[in-house]
Motif scaffolding. Sequence first.
Motif, short mmCIF file in Angstrom:
data_model
loop_
_atom_site.label_atom_id
_atom_site.label_comp_id
_atom_site.label_asym_id
_atom_site.label_seq_id
_atom_site.Cartn_x
_atom_site.Cartn_y
_atom_site.Cartn_z
N UNK A 27 8.48 11.08 0.52
CA UNK A 27 7.94 10.18 1.52
C UNK A 27 9.03 9.84 2.51
N UNK A 28 8.69 9.88 3.80
CA UNK A 28 9.66 9.55 4.84
C UNK A 28 8.93 8.90 6.01
N UNK A 29 9.57 7.91 6.62
CA UNK A 29 9.07 7.34 7.87
C UNK A 29 9.63 8.19 9.00
N UNK A 30 8.77 8.66 9.89
CA UNK A 30 9.21 9.49 11.01
C UNK A 30 8.66 8.94 12.32
N UNK A 31 9.39 9.19 13.39
CA UNK A 31 8.94 8.83 14.73
C UNK A 31 8.32 10.06 15.38
N UNK A 32 7.12 9.90 15.91
CA UNK A 32 6.40 10.99 16.55
C UNK A 32 6.28 10.65 18.03
N UNK A 33 6.75 11.57 18.88
CA UNK A 33 6.70 11.32 20.32
C UNK A 33 5.79 12.33 21.00
N UNK A 34 5.57 12.13 22.28
CA UNK A 34 4.78 13.01 23.14
C UNK A 34 3.29 13.02 22.83
N UNK A 46 -3.05 10.36 12.81
CA UNK A 46 -3.12 10.94 11.47
C UNK A 46 -3.18 12.46 11.54
N UNK A 47 -3.91 13.00 12.52
CA UNK A 47 -3.97 14.44 12.71
C UNK A 47 -2.59 15.01 13.02
N UNK A 48 -1.86 14.35 13.90
CA UNK A 48 -0.52 14.82 14.27
C UNK A 48 0.37 14.86 13.03
N UNK A 49 0.32 13.83 12.21
CA UNK A 49 1.10 13.82 10.97
C UNK A 49 0.70 14.94 10.03
N UNK A 54 1.32 14.94 5.01
CA UNK A 54 0.17 14.07 4.79
C UNK A 54 0.49 12.72 5.38
N UNK A 55 -0.33 12.25 6.32
CA UNK A 55 -0.11 10.94 6.90
C UNK A 55 -0.55 9.89 5.89
N UNK A 56 0.40 9.09 5.42
CA UNK A 56 0.11 8.07 4.42
C UNK A 56 -0.13 6.70 5.04
N UNK A 57 0.55 6.43 6.15
CA UNK A 57 0.44 5.12 6.79
C UNK A 57 0.88 5.23 8.24
N UNK A 58 0.30 4.41 9.08
CA UNK A 58 0.68 4.35 10.50
C UNK A 58 1.19 2.94 10.78
N UNK A 59 2.35 2.85 11.40
CA UNK A 59 2.91 1.55 11.79
C UNK A 59 2.13 1.09 13.02
N UNK A 60 1.16 0.23 12.81
CA UNK A 60 0.26 -0.19 13.89
C UNK A 60 1.00 -0.89 15.02
N UNK A 86 3.05 21.76 17.16
CA UNK A 86 2.07 21.72 18.24
C UNK A 86 0.66 21.68 17.68
N UNK A 87 -0.19 20.94 18.36
CA UNK A 87 -1.58 20.84 17.99
C UNK A 87 -2.40 20.49 19.23
N UNK A 88 -3.70 20.51 19.08
CA UNK A 88 -4.59 20.20 20.20
C UNK A 88 -5.36 18.93 19.87
N UNK A 89 -5.25 17.94 20.75
CA UNK A 89 -6.00 16.70 20.58
C UNK A 89 -7.26 16.79 21.45
N UNK A 90 -8.42 16.94 20.80
CA UNK A 90 -9.67 17.11 21.54
C UNK A 90 -10.19 15.84 21.92
#
Length: 90
Positions: A27-34, A46-49, A54-60, A86-90
């Motif tokens: 388990x690791x806390x990570x920063x996701x940008x862009x 959650x999709x990006x994670x 596996x996205x376990x939690x989001x820092x709201x 990379x992924x596509x956010x529809x």
Amino acid sequence: MNVKSCGAVINLRKWSESVGAKGLLNVAWVNVSNIPLDKRHEKNIAYVGSLVGVTLEIDKATINRPESVRIKLGCRDAEDIPASAEGVLG
């Protein structure tokens, strides 16, 4: 337990760590940008994670932060989390 509406039979067993486990989850806390600000809601984050683990939690508190969103990520090896995905956010 029988499900009357469809005739399915469900067998319940007490959970055990040894059932089909291939390893421990790191388990690791990570920063996701862009992630575009107009696409920042929990489902997309959650999709990006899920692109790397596996996205376990989001820092709201960080969802609307311009720099990055902070997520708690589960993965096989926290040291091997890729620097980008990379992924596509529809």
